[in-house]
Every structure is written in C-alpha cells, then in structure tokens.
Design a protein around this motif. Structure first.
Motif, PDB file in Angstrom:
ATOM      1  N   LEU A  58       0.624  -1.042   0.148  1.00  0.00           N
ATOM      2  CA  LEU A  58       0.173  -0.024   0.149  1.00  0.00           C
ATOM      3  C   LEU A  58       1.226   1.557   0.193  1.00  0.00           C
ATOM      4  CD1 LEU A  58      -2.888  -1.218   2.088  1.00  0.00           C
ATOM      5  CD2 LEU A  58      -2.919  -1.476   0.241  1.00  0.00           C
ATOM      6  N   LEU A  83       0.323  -6.847  -6.936  1.00  0.00           N
ATOM      7  CA  LEU A  83      -0.369  -5.498  -7.171  1.00  0.00           C
ATOM      8  C   LEU A  83       0.887  -4.636  -7.789  1.00  0.00           C
ATOM      9  CD1 LEU A  83      -0.861  -5.740  -3.212  1.00  0.00           C
ATOM     10  CD2 LEU A  83      -2.270  -5.229  -5.004  1.00  0.00           C
ATOM     11  N   ARG A  85      -7.860  -2.567  -2.913  1.00  0.00           N
ATOM     12  CA  ARG A  85      -6.385  -3.157  -2.694  1.00  0.00           C
ATOM     13  C   ARG A  85      -6.187  -4.107  -1.315  1.00  0.00           C
ATOM     14  NH1 ARG A  85      -2.235  -0.984  -6.304  1.00  0.00           N
ATOM     15  NH2 ARG A  85      -2.838   1.268  -7.451  1.00  0.00           N
ATOM     16  N   ASP A 109      -0.810   3.283 -10.033  1.00  0.00           N
ATOM     17  CA  ASP A 109      -0.644   3.923  -8.824  1.00  0.00           C
ATOM     18  C   ASP A 109      -1.579   5.575  -9.266  1.00  0.00           C
ATOM     19  OD1 ASP A 109       1.004   2.934  -7.242  1.00  0.00           O
ATOM     20  OD2 ASP A 109       2.995   3.335  -7.633  1.00  0.00           O
ATOM     21  N   LEU A 116      -0.985  -2.786 -11.120  1.00  0.00           N
ATOM     22  CA  LEU A 116      -1.457  -2.000 -10.891  1.00  0.00           C
ATOM     23  C   LEU A 116      -1.101  -0.574 -11.238  1.00  0.00           C
ATOM     24  CD1 LEU A 116      -4.482  -3.507  -8.436  1.00  0.00           C
ATOM     25  CD2 LEU A 116      -4.648  -3.834 -10.419  1.00  0.00           C
ATOM     26  N   SER A 145      -9.402   3.403  -3.953  1.00  0.00           N
ATOM     27  CA  SER A 145      -9.090   2.332  -3.803  1.00  0.00           C
ATOM     28  C   SER A 145      -8.523   1.703  -3.695  1.00  0.00           C
ATOM     29  CB  SER A 145      -8.377   2.915  -5.452  1.00  0.00           C
ATOM     30  OG  SER A 145      -7.247   3.310  -5.524  1.00  0.00           O
ATOM     31  N   ASP A 146      -7.541   1.925  -2.558  1.00  0.00           N
ATOM     32  CA  ASP A 146      -6.541   0.894  -1.914  1.00  0.00           C
ATOM     33  C   ASP A 146      -7.966   0.198  -0.660  1.00  0.00           C
ATOM     34  OD1 ASP A 146      -4.392   2.049  -2.451  1.00  0.00           O
ATOM     35  OD2 ASP A 146      -4.605   4.248  -0.843  1.00  0.00           O
ATOM     36  N   TRP A 161      -7.499  -5.317 -13.565  1.00  0.00           N
ATOM     37  CA  TRP A 161      -8.003  -6.349 -12.719  1.00  0.00           C
ATOM     38  C   TRP A 161      -8.139  -7.634 -13.352  1.00  0.00           C
ATOM     39  CZ3 TRP A 161      -7.279  -6.081  -7.799  1.00  0.00           C
ATOM     40  CH2 TRP A 161      -7.487  -5.143  -7.136  1.00  0.00           C
TER      41      TRP A 161
END
Length: 159
Positions: free
Chosen positions: A32, A72, A51, A77, A75, A47-48, A86
């Motif tokens: 994260l 991750l 995640r 940032d 994806l 959006s976290d 996804w």
C-alpha cells in the motif's frame, strides 16, 4: 484530488475490517502506498479498499507477501484500477491458483500414504526411495510437489 477521494487509515481499517497495525505492515512491505497530508497523517485513496481486499483474498489463497506485491505492482498508482487492470491481475492469478490446486490435489491423493520423500513407511522407503533419491531434487516433500520422475513408482504402502 477531491477530499472525498481519500480516507484516513482509521477509515480504511473500519471499511475493510483490517487492524491499523496490519495496514501499517502492508505499507511497510510496499503493498500500500499512502501519502501524507500537511499534518503528516496517512491518507489512502478509496481504491486502496480494493487493494487491501485483494491482499486479504490472496493471503487466504496462500500467496506470499512477495507474490502479492508482484501482482499489485501491475496496478496503476494514483488512480482506481479499472476492469482491464483487474483482468490482467486475474489472468496471472489463475496460473498461480491452477498450480496451487494441482499441488493440493496431489497432497490430498497422497496424504494417507505418501509425504516427505514419498512415503510414511521406512520399510517402503528402501523400495521406493532407495538412498533417498528424492533428496537430489531439493528440500521438502518432493513427490507431493510434483517432482515424480517418469517410471518411478510412488509408495502406496499405507504406512
């Protein structure tokens, strides 16, 4: 960025059911990426939530922190991942899951009589794994991991 696009670590914890200390752990592991506001407080993108949910699911599936980080990292940032993002992750996850399912099936099928080098019986080991041949393939339960050589019998002695 609008104020409604970000949430505090407490809000992220409440929304996901994950302890603040665990969120800090995932941050320390690079999973994260919050930013700090003018007062030095962590702020997460909405959006976290996704995640973090992905992290929890991936851990339940047995993926390591490192493997989760690799996925991750695919994806973007700074923006909410879209369906195409996804889908890319999902494709890679399918490969990992298929391998895990195959390993679990081998383990299930051999659990009653074959673990470690290939069996539970020292008497049968002399027949099916003389001089510990399985050790040449590496550490761990080689036959369960799928290292069975063609034509090499696997013990079905039942212990």
């Amino acid at each position: 960025m609008r104020a409604s696009d970000v949430i505090s670590i407490g809000d992220l914890a409440a929304r996901t059911g994950v302890a603040v200390s665990a969120i800090r752990f995932y941050e320390a592991k690079g999973l994260l990426h919050p930013y700090r506001n003018a007062g030095g407080q962590r702020r997460f993108l909405r959006s976290d939530i996704r995640r973090l949910s992905f992290i929890l699911i991936a851990q339940q599936l047995g993926l390591s922190i490192e493997a989760i980080g690799i996925e991750l990292a695919k994806l973007p940032d700074g923006r909410t991942p879209n369906a195409a993002d996804w889908k890319r992750i999902s494709k890679a996850m399918r490969v990992l899951l298929d391998a895990r399912i195959a390993q679990l099936a081998r383990t299930r099928d051999r659990l009653d009589d074959c673990i470690g080098c290939g069996c539970l019986s020292l008497a049968s080991c002399a027949l099916y794994n003389p001089e510990d041949r399985a050790a040449a393939r590496g550490a761990g339960p080689r036959y369960v991991l799928g290292d069975e050589a063609p034509g090499e019998p696997v013990c079905r002695s039942g212990g």
